[in-house]
Design a protein around this motif. Structure first.
Motif, short mmCIF file in Angstrom:
data_model
loop_
_atom_site.label_atom_id
_atom_site.label_comp_id
_atom_site.label_asym_id
_atom_site.label_seq_id
_atom_site.Cartn_x
_atom_site.Cartn_y
_atom_site.Cartn_z
N PHE A 13 -1.05 -30.12 7.79
CA PHE A 13 -2.05 -29.69 6.45
C PHE A 13 -2.70 -28.61 6.77
O PHE A 13 -3.00 -27.75 5.79
CB PHE A 13 -2.94 -31.19 6.26
N SER A 14 -3.16 -28.53 8.02
CA SER A 14 -3.99 -26.95 8.46
C SER A 14 -3.01 -25.96 8.10
O SER A 14 -3.22 -24.82 7.66
CB SER A 14 -4.60 -27.29 9.82
N ALA A 15 -1.64 -26.04 8.61
CA ALA A 15 -0.63 -25.17 8.80
C ALA A 15 -0.34 -24.60 7.07
O ALA A 15 -0.24 -23.58 6.96
CB ALA A 15 0.64 -25.54 9.41
N VAL A 20 0.82 -21.19 5.06
CA VAL A 20 1.76 -21.33 3.93
C VAL A 20 0.97 -20.71 2.58
O VAL A 20 1.75 -20.05 2.21
CB VAL A 20 2.41 -22.81 3.58
N ALA A 21 0.19 -21.26 2.44
CA ALA A 21 -0.71 -21.02 1.25
C ALA A 21 -1.10 -19.42 0.93
O ALA A 21 -0.90 -18.98 -0.16
CB ALA A 21 -1.89 -22.02 1.12
N PRO A 22 -1.82 -18.89 1.97
CA PRO A 22 -1.97 -17.46 2.14
C PRO A 22 -0.81 -16.56 2.03
O PRO A 22 -0.89 -15.60 1.28
CB PRO A 22 -2.65 -17.24 3.20
N GLY A 23 0.49 -17.08 2.38
CA GLY A 23 1.70 -16.46 2.07
C GLY A 23 2.37 -16.58 0.81
O GLY A 23 1.63 -17.20 -0.14
N GLU A 71 -8.82 -18.31 -8.54
CA GLU A 71 -7.71 -17.58 -7.63
C GLU A 71 -6.67 -18.31 -7.36
O GLU A 71 -6.58 -19.52 -7.31
CB GLU A 71 -8.60 -17.35 -6.25
N PHE A 72 -5.52 -17.61 -7.53
CA PHE A 72 -4.10 -18.09 -7.15
C PHE A 72 -4.24 -18.91 -5.88
O PHE A 72 -3.58 -19.76 -5.89
CB PHE A 72 -3.26 -16.66 -6.98
N LEU A 73 -4.73 -18.66 -4.73
CA LEU A 73 -4.83 -19.16 -3.45
C LEU A 73 -5.36 -20.44 -3.79
O LEU A 73 -4.99 -21.60 -2.95
CB LEU A 73 -5.28 -18.50 -2.38
N TYR A 74 -6.59 -20.62 -4.52
CA TYR A 74 -7.22 -22.06 -4.34
C TYR A 74 -6.25 -23.08 -5.12
O TYR A 74 -6.22 -24.24 -5.00
CB TYR A 74 -8.62 -21.74 -5.32
N PHE A 75 -5.71 -22.64 -6.14
CA PHE A 75 -4.49 -23.38 -6.76
C PHE A 75 -3.62 -24.02 -5.91
O PHE A 75 -3.09 -25.17 -6.03
CB PHE A 75 -3.95 -22.89 -8.03
N LEU A 116 6.84 -28.04 -1.20
CA LEU A 116 6.17 -26.76 -0.66
C LEU A 116 6.65 -25.86 -1.76
O LEU A 116 6.25 -24.52 -1.76
CB LEU A 116 7.05 -26.32 0.72
N ASP A 117 7.46 -26.21 -2.83
CA ASP A 117 8.08 -25.28 -3.71
C ASP A 117 7.13 -24.39 -4.66
O ASP A 117 7.29 -23.35 -5.24
CB ASP A 117 9.37 -25.68 -4.55
N SER A 118 6.21 -25.05 -5.18
CA SER A 118 5.29 -24.75 -6.41
C SER A 118 3.78 -25.18 -6.39
O SER A 118 3.72 -26.32 -5.74
CB SER A 118 6.10 -24.99 -7.53
N ILE A 119 3.13 -24.60 -6.93
CA ILE A 119 1.83 -24.87 -6.80
C ILE A 119 1.47 -25.66 -8.00
O ILE A 119 0.48 -26.38 -8.33
CB ILE A 119 0.68 -23.75 -7.10
N GLN A 120 2.28 -25.77 -9.01
CA GLN A 120 2.36 -26.42 -10.32
C GLN A 120 3.50 -26.88 -11.03
O GLN A 120 3.90 -26.70 -12.06
CB GLN A 120 1.49 -25.60 -11.58
N ASN A 121 4.13 -27.74 -10.08
CA ASN A 121 5.47 -28.09 -10.58
C ASN A 121 5.28 -29.48 -11.35
O ASN A 121 4.59 -30.48 -10.93
CB ASN A 121 6.52 -28.62 -9.36
#
Length: 210
Positions: A13-15, A20-23, A71-75, A116-121
């Motif tokens: 989860f930390s990773a 992953v999230a900032p990338g 912010e995109f990252l927060y989503f 991992l594929d989408s923030i809003q699948n």
């Protein structure tokens, strides 16, 4: 005492949050911007999506935007947190050993890696609320009478929200609740089915009216 398997869950989860999230996230998905644009339009009064009116899952993030999340990252953070919590509720509800189970942390890790594929699948959001509702049902099985009613109320609400992610899921939730109602007679006097119907009517009614 925290087992090494639960430490692995926290590391995964930390990773996700720190790497992953900032990338960019998964390189094969290109819909993040489209999903958030749909949410932005809805949150700021520019209209609802007309391409997929049967799938208003984007309103989940539109609601977050109403509360100031931009912010995109927060989503992405929200997405991973939702996946973590829903998988925890589901697998802890299924396994009576709860946190002592060696299976639950492995299952939670796999759940985190699957989405991992989408923030809003739309599929992952429907699945997350479905898992949460199903977990609440399993928690209710051995709970006290009052706690059981609370869990079944939450189950009906979460199933309704899952159905609001996509119209086809409403049918799936009705079939599932029908099976539960048939197999487990104790839910027939609970708020599970009435709650699901009530919240489904409220959500879809407001959406269709809008």
């Amino acid at each position: 005492k925290i087992s090494i398997l639960w430490i692995a869950v926290m590391l995964v989860f930390s990773a996700l949050l720190l790497v992953v999230a900032p990338g960019r996230g998964a390189p094969w998905i290109q819909d993040d911007g489209l999903f958030l644009l749909m949410s932005w339009n809805a949150a700021n009064g520019y209209g609802l999506d007309r391409l997929l009116p049967q799938a208003p899952q984007y309103l989940f993030h539109a609601l977050l935007m109403k509360f100031g999340l931009l912010e995109f990252l927060y989503f992405r953070y929200v997405n991973y947190i939702v996946i973590l919590l829903s998988s925890l509720v589901f697998f802890l509800g299924i396994d009576p050993r709860r946190f002592k189970s060696p299976v639950v942390p492995v299952a939670v890790c796999l759940s985190l890696l699957v989405s991992l594929d989408s923030i809003q699948n739309p599929n992952s959001l429907a699945l997350a609320f479905f898992l949460s509702g199903t977990g609440c049902y399993f928690f209710s099985v051995n709970a006290t009478q009052l706690a059981r009613q609370v869990f079944l109320f939450l189950c009906g609400f979460l199933f309704a929200v899952a159905g609001f992610m996509h119209a086809a899921v409403v049918v799936a939730m009705l079939v599932l609740i029908g099976m539960i109602w048939f197999v487990d007679q104790s839910v027939r006097k609970s708020f599970l089915l009435p709650g699901f119907i009530l919240f489904s009517i409220l959500l879809w009614g407001a959406y269709i009216y809008a």
